[in-house]
Design a protein around this motif. Structure first.
Motif, PDB file in Angstrom:
ATOM      1  N   VAL A 144     -27.748  -9.462   5.714  1.00 33.16           N
ATOM      2  CA  VAL A 144     -28.192  -9.531   4.325  1.00 33.16           C
ATOM      3  C   VAL A 144     -27.639  -8.345   3.533  1.00 33.16           C
ATOM      4  CG1 VAL A 144     -30.185  -9.623   2.789  1.00 33.16           C
ATOM      5  CG2 VAL A 144     -30.277 -10.737   5.021  1.00 33.16           C
ATOM      6  N   LEU A 145     -27.722  -7.150   4.110  1.00 35.27           N
ATOM      7  CA  LEU A 145     -27.210  -5.967   3.425  1.00 35.27           C
ATOM      8  C   LEU A 145     -25.703  -6.077   3.216  1.00 35.27           C
ATOM      9  CD1 LEU A 145     -27.680  -3.165   2.249  1.00 35.27           C
ATOM     10  CD2 LEU A 145     -27.444  -2.217   4.552  1.00 35.27           C
ATOM     11  N   GLY A 146     -24.984  -6.498   4.259  1.00 32.45           N
ATOM     12  CA  GLY A 146     -23.537  -6.631   4.154  1.00 32.45           C
ATOM     13  C   GLY A 146     -23.104  -7.703   3.181  1.00 32.45           C
ATOM     14  N   THR A 147     -24.003  -8.621   2.861  1.00 33.95           N
ATOM     15  CA  THR A 147     -23.722  -9.661   1.868  1.00 33.95           C
ATOM     16  C   THR A 147     -24.076  -9.183   0.467  1.00 33.95           C
ATOM     17  OG1 THR A 147     -24.225 -11.349   3.532  1.00 33.95           O
ATOM     18  CG2 THR A 147     -24.151 -12.067   1.254  1.00 33.95           C
ATOM     19  N   ALA A 148     -25.167  -8.461   0.355  1.00 39.15           N
ATOM     20  CA  ALA A 148     -25.619  -8.014  -0.962  1.00 39.15           C
ATOM     21  C   ALA A 148     -24.674  -6.989  -1.584  1.00 39.15           C
ATOM     22  CB  ALA A 148     -27.027  -7.430  -0.853  1.00 39.15           C
ATOM     23  N   SER A 221     -28.334 -16.685   6.517  1.00 35.34           N
ATOM     24  CA  SER A 221     -27.694 -15.492   7.062  1.00 35.34           C
ATOM     25  C   SER A 221     -27.838 -15.393   8.570  1.00 35.34           C
ATOM     26  CB  SER A 221     -28.305 -14.240   6.409  1.00 35.34           C
ATOM     27  OG  SER A 221     -27.676 -13.060   6.875  1.00 35.34           O
ATOM     28  N   ASN A 222     -26.760 -14.984   9.206  1.00 40.44           N
ATOM     29  CA  ASN A 222     -26.753 -14.765  10.655  1.00 40.44           C
ATOM     30  C   ASN A 222     -27.336 -13.388  10.954  1.00 40.44           C
ATOM     31  OD1 ASN A 222     -26.271 -14.993  13.391  1.00 40.44           O
ATOM     32  ND2 ASN A 222     -24.090 -14.507  13.251  1.00 40.44           N
ATOM     33  N   THR A 223     -28.631 -13.277  10.747  1.00 38.12           N
ATOM     34  CA  THR A 223     -29.315 -12.008  10.969  1.00 38.12           C
ATOM     35  C   THR A 223     -30.732 -12.308  11.428  1.00 38.12           C
ATOM     36  OG1 THR A 223     -29.756  -9.815  10.011  1.00 38.12           O
ATOM     37  CG2 THR A 223     -30.200 -11.714   8.610  1.00 38.12           C
ATOM     38  N   LEU A 224     -31.528 -11.265  11.631  1.00 37.08           N
ATOM     39  CA  LEU A 224     -32.903 -11.444  12.066  1.00 37.08           C
ATOM     40  C   LEU A 224     -33.790 -10.405  11.416  1.00 37.08           C
ATOM     41  CD1 LEU A 224     -33.459  -9.870  15.551  1.00 37.08           C
ATOM     42  CD2 LEU A 224     -31.146 -10.067  14.632  1.00 37.08           C
ATOM     43  N   ARG A 225     -35.051 -10.751  11.304  1.00 35.98           N
ATOM     44  CA  ARG A 225     -35.992  -9.893  10.585  1.00 35.98           C
ATOM     45  C   ARG A 225     -36.167  -8.529  11.252  1.00 35.98           C
ATOM     46  NH1 ARG A 225     -39.345 -10.146   6.513  1.00 35.98           N
ATOM     47  NH2 ARG A 225     -38.669 -12.262   6.048  1.00 35.98           N
ATOM     48  N   ALA A 226     -36.100  -8.464  12.575  1.00 34.93           N
ATOM     49  CA  ALA A 226     -36.260  -7.180  13.255  1.00 34.93           C
ATOM     50  C   ALA A 226     -35.150  -6.209  12.896  1.00 34.93           C
ATOM     51  CB  ALA A 226     -36.289  -7.399  14.770  1.00 34.93           C
ATOM     52  N   ASP A 233     -37.832  -8.956   2.663  1.00 35.67           N
ATOM     53  CA  ASP A 233     -39.221  -8.965   2.214  1.00 35.67           C
ATOM     54  C   ASP A 233     -39.389  -9.541   0.813  1.00 35.67           C
ATOM     55  OD1 ASP A 233     -40.229  -7.991   4.564  1.00 35.67           O
ATOM     56  OD2 ASP A 233     -40.189  -5.894   3.939  1.00 35.67           O
ATOM     57  N   SER A 234     -38.391  -9.376  -0.028  1.00 37.12           N
ATOM     58  CA  SER A 234     -38.463  -9.932  -1.385  1.00 37.12           C
ATOM     59  C   SER A 234     -37.046 -10.282  -1.843  1.00 37.12           C
ATOM     60  CB  SER A 234     -39.091  -8.915  -2.356  1.00 37.12           C
ATOM     61  OG  SER A 234     -38.340  -7.713  -2.376  1.00 37.12           O
ATOM     62  N   PRO A 235     -36.923 -11.249  -2.745  1.00 42.38           N
ATOM     63  CA  PRO A 235     -35.580 -11.665  -3.203  1.00 42.38           C
ATOM     64  C   PRO A 235     -34.813 -10.503  -3.836  1.00 42.38           C
ATOM     65  CG  PRO A 235     -37.238 -13.264  -3.870  1.00 42.38           C
ATOM     66  CD  PRO A 235     -37.979 -12.064  -3.353  1.00 42.38           C
ATOM     67  N   LEU A 236     -33.518 -10.453  -3.558  1.00 36.57           N
ATOM     68  CA  LEU A 236     -32.667  -9.375  -4.056  1.00 36.57           C
ATOM     69  C   LEU A 236     -31.908  -9.816  -5.304  1.00 36.57           C
ATOM     70  CD1 LEU A 236     -31.088  -8.068  -0.713  1.00 36.57           C
ATOM     71  CD2 LEU A 236     -33.101  -7.195  -1.906  1.00 36.57           C
ATOM     72  N   GLU A 237     -31.888  -8.938  -6.298  1.00 38.36           N
ATOM     73  CA  GLU A 237     -31.128  -9.231  -7.519  1.00 38.36           C
ATOM     74  C   GLU A 237     -29.654  -9.458  -7.197  1.00 38.36           C
ATOM     75  OE1 GLU A 237     -30.249  -7.343 -11.976  1.00 38.36           O
ATOM     76  OE2 GLU A 237     -31.424  -6.214 -10.497  1.00 38.36           O
ATOM     77  N   ARG A 243     -33.478 -17.380  -2.272  1.00 40.07           N
ATOM     78  CA  ARG A 243     -34.096 -17.361  -0.955  1.00 40.07           C
ATOM     79  C   ARG A 243     -33.034 -17.110   0.114  1.00 40.07           C
ATOM     80  NH1 ARG A 243     -37.968 -22.183   1.449  1.00 40.07           N
ATOM     81  NH2 ARG A 243     -38.334 -21.267   3.504  1.00 40.07           N
ATOM     82  N   VAL A 244     -33.427 -16.382   1.166  1.00 40.24           N
ATOM     83  CA  VAL A 244     -32.549 -16.148   2.317  1.00 40.24           C
ATOM     84  C   VAL A 244     -33.247 -16.651   3.577  1.00 40.24           C
ATOM     85  CG1 VAL A 244     -31.319 -14.454   3.712  1.00 40.24           C
ATOM     86  CG2 VAL A 244     -31.488 -14.119   1.236  1.00 40.24           C
ATOM     87  N   TRP A 245     -32.611 -17.573   4.278  1.00 46.09           N
ATOM     88  CA  TRP A 245     -33.080 -17.993   5.588  1.00 46.09           C
ATOM     89  C   TRP A 245     -32.348 -17.158   6.640  1.00 46.09           C
ATOM     90  CZ3 TRP A 245     -32.164 -21.692   1.768  1.00 46.09           C
ATOM     91  CH2 TRP A 245     -33.232 -22.558   1.463  1.00 46.09           C
TER      92      TRP A 245
END
Length: 462
Positions: A144-148, A221-226, A233-237, A243-245
């Motif tokens: 998610v971070l690498g995408t944002a 996203s190919n990631t996991l919550r841990a 935790d909340s949608p990113l601008e 939404r992110v699954w």
């Protein structure tokens, strides 16, 4: 056949590069097993990548093979970004967008689809989905971070001041954690675009690619919550508040015990648990002779046992006598060409992984419970390194990184020795804990399994 026709029909558009296509095909297999019919777009040279998926799900998955669009700036026959020099990468993204028209014609000729699922480098599928009147989901092979981060850059058109050097820090105020990265750590594709070193038409196409993603119905996203809970935790601008699954790790669990081969397995078997440092920088990063020499010096000076997969077709030039000395001391092995990375990481003797922090490599290490020595080179790797080193603390910095940046051999040797010794105790423990969480995430009741089932439910409701 009648049952297959009653399933929701999703058009899947991978980006033709192994690191992007393979995890999306793994996701496609999970969707097909849950009652979703898929058509996967490919080109002739990339079609073999679909073989395992088609064999496993012959009734619910079909290929749509289209010629790779010709482009005057691309060499004929180039169909996969794995073989694409960095200077061609943006052009490759631009060229692939010409598939929009033949796909649209196919979909309108009695092949209705309920949704489009496509890689984040295929932003052109957003207007395609709009023309078809269906939602589009963006698949991210990164975290998610690498995408944002890249979406933030293109969304804000961030520029470096004229009087600033490569150490200029770029802030990301809309992402949790008060992030900042040096200009040299920013994606080379973005820097080429914003600094005007890219063809204007190609640059605008790449920028629009990312902006279209923000109009989608959501990200998978190919990631996991841990690993990235704070960014889920909340949608990113910077992801359009969408939404992110989080459905990773996507690579299926397989028995890798037979992949090492007799010689490699026997060599690793000769070391105690966690003694060996596995070194690999992926299939695309080719070390310069000076960088390779610094790494070779560090490996010799640290006296740590090592397995170095040089990749890059095995063409890397190592210092004269280095391999012979390592072999004579029974302390090091160099593997040229492809190496069975997952099997290596899961061998008990491997205790550390020196990596460029490509996302797939990082997830493989996480799943194996192996801590990392982070040496980012390009793309999203600096972002991934920060996540692994500073947030999850399952990695330590091996080098400041960057293509062609030569580390000090003595300093690198000290990092290696400290990590393998008492200094790496914390990272080793945390890596084991994260591996257990990663394994649980995809099991019944795990966070990634739950997100996958919610994604399937969302598609079925279409």
């Amino acid at each position: 056949m009648e049952k297959a026709q009653s399933m929701p029909h999703v058009l899947v558009v991978p980006f033709p590069a192994q690191g992007h296509a393979l995890p999306l095909l793994d996701l496609a297999a999970l969707l097909a097993a849950r009652g979703i019919r898929l058509t996967v777009v490919t080109t002739p040279a990339n079609a073999p990548l679909l073989s395992p998926l088609l064999a496993a799900h012959p009734a619910s998955v079909q290929p749509l093979v289209l010629p790779f669009p010709a482009h005057p700036s691309l060499p004929a026959g180039l169909e996969n970004a794995k073989n694409c020099p960095p200077s061609y990468f943006a052009i490759f993204i631009h060229a692939l967008a010409a598939l929009r028209h033949p796909i649209l014609a196919w979909a309108r000729s009695n092949h209705p689809v309920a949704a489009v699922l496509s890689d984040f480098f295929c932003g052109w599928t957003q207007p395609l989905a709009a023309e078809l009147g269906v939602p589009r989901l963006v698949f991210s092979p990164s975290g998610v971070l690498g995408t944002a981060v890249p979406h933030s850059l293109f969304r804000r058109s961030v520029k470096r001041p004229p009087d600033a050097d490569d150490g200029y820090c770029v802030a990301f105020p809309s992402i949790p954690g008060e992030l900042s990265y040096q200009w040299r750590e920013i994606s080379g594709t973005y820097r080429s675009y914003i600094e005007g070193r890219m063809d204007a038409q190609v640059g605008e196409a790449v920028r629009q690619n990312f902006l279209w993603n923000l109009e989608s119905s959501g990200f998978v996203s190919n990631t996991l919550r841990a690993l990235e809970g704070r960014y889920l935790d909340s949608p990113l601008e910077d992801l359009g508040f969408k939404r992110v699954w989080a459905v990773g790790p996507l690579a299926p669990e397989t028995d890798t015990s037979g992949e090492l081969g007799g010689g490699l397995a026997a060599w690793l078997d000769g070391f105690s648990e966690g003694a060996v440092v596995y070194v690999c920088f992926g299939s695309q990063a080719v070390l310069t002779p000076a960088v390779a020499a610094a790494l070779a010096e560090a490996l010799e000076r640290s006296a740590v046992p090592f397995l170095w997969a040089v990749g890059g077709g095995g063409s890397l030039v190592l210092p004269e006598g280095f391999e012979a000395r390592a072999a004579a001391a029974r302390r090091g092995m160099v593997v040229r060409g492809w190496a069975p990375q997952v099997a290596i990481l899961r061998h008990a003797a491997v205790g550390w992984f020196m990596t460029h922090c490509g996302w797939n490599s990082a997830l493989e290490a996480v799943a194996a419970g192996v801590p990392m020595l982070a040496w980012p080179m390009a793309a999203d790797q600096f972002v991934n390194a920060r996540l692994l080193v500073d947030e999850t603390r399952v990695a330590v910095r091996a080098s400041a990184g960057g293509i062609g940046v030569v580390p000090d051999g003595g300093e690198l040797a000290a990092v290696l020795a400290d990590a393998v010794g008492e200094g790496g105790t914390g990272a080793r423990a945390l890596a084991k804990e994260l591996a257990a969480e990663a394994a649980g995430a995809t099991k019944e009741g795990g966070s990634s399994r739950e997100d996958l089932e919610l994604l399937v439910e969302w598609i079925h409701k279409l």
